[in-house]
Design a protein around this motif. Sequence first.
Motif, short mmCIF file in Angstrom:
data_model
loop_
_atom_site.label_atom_id
_atom_site.label_comp_id
_atom_site.label_asym_id
_atom_site.label_seq_id
_atom_site.Cartn_x
_atom_site.Cartn_y
_atom_site.Cartn_z
N ARG A 8 1.01 -1.33 0.10
CA ARG A 8 0.00 -0.04 0.09
C ARG A 8 0.96 1.34 -0.01
N GLY A 9 0.63 2.25 -0.72
CA GLY A 9 1.45 3.43 -0.82
C GLY A 9 1.66 4.04 0.36
N VAL A 10 2.91 4.15 0.70
CA VAL A 10 3.70 4.40 2.01
C VAL A 10 4.24 6.05 1.80
N VAL A 11 3.80 6.90 2.75
CA VAL A 11 4.56 8.23 2.69
C VAL A 11 5.47 8.24 3.99
N VAL A 12 6.76 8.57 3.52
CA VAL A 12 7.75 8.95 4.63
C VAL A 12 8.22 10.23 4.25
N PRO A 133 4.26 2.05 -4.57
CA PRO A 133 4.61 1.76 -3.20
C PRO A 133 4.80 3.07 -2.35
N GLY A 134 4.77 4.27 -2.97
CA GLY A 134 4.72 5.50 -2.05
C GLY A 134 5.90 6.31 -2.63
N VAL A 135 6.30 7.10 -1.54
CA VAL A 135 7.28 8.20 -1.75
C VAL A 135 7.88 8.60 -0.44
N ASP A 149 -0.05 13.67 7.99
CA ASP A 149 -0.57 12.56 8.40
C ASP A 149 0.21 11.34 7.51
N ALA A 150 1.50 11.64 7.22
CA ALA A 150 2.34 10.61 6.43
C ALA A 150 2.63 9.71 7.33
N ASP A 151 2.69 8.35 6.77
CA ASP A 151 2.95 7.17 7.66
C ASP A 151 3.99 7.09 8.52
#
Length: 236
Positions: A8-12, A133-135, A149-151
């Motif tokens: 699931r797209g993850v935000v770091v 996958p995200g960014v 609200d980033a993971d």
Amino acid sequence: MENVDTRRGVVVAVDGPSGSGKSTVSREVAGRLGMDYLDTGAMYRAATWWCRRSGADLDDQPAAADAVRRMPLRMVTDPAAPGVICDGVDITAAIREAGLTAVVSKVATNLEVRTELKRRQRDLIATAVAAGPGVVAEGRDITTVVAPDADVRILLVADEQARLARRARERHGAADETALAATRDEVLRRDADDSTVSSFHTAADGVVTIDSSALGIEETVAAVLSVITSTQEGRR
């Protein structure tokens, strides 16, 4: 690192002062995890380049902001070859030149410009999450304003001497007194200017601090990956 789940797209989100290593580390982490990489600081540099190209006075904040709203910018988010394209011109190298670095804070502290670029940054983050996958996104305000609200939210810090030495080696290939003196304005003065509109020295609630003062790149990357893994495990 195989424990990092990017199905699931993850935000770091990675914030921190100049010379803390956030760009190098964020790009490396993104590459290892197969994620996009977004250098939000490069967007302010691109905005500065565009204002100069279009004839907007950097000291005229409304005019500069109006120019930035019309800026035809494309960010290349491949961590293996990140780039900045403006009006069809590859300006990836040009935005790192000393003359532009000396004035970029005039644009970066323009609140109307910040509003516009934050909107674009959120759009780029949303696109990355929807597409894969995200960014890993790094830069001022990323953990508190752009992506609160980033993971995973990380503040990467380092002491003044370590930050100066890193930037001196990056820019001049050495960290002797001459190189440190040439780098001091870029690191310390820019941080002082940017801190008038952004907070990046103290972690907000929910943001994990990593001190890279005594760490090498590989050690800092490992620390960031560990935070990502532990954060995901804590949410399962």
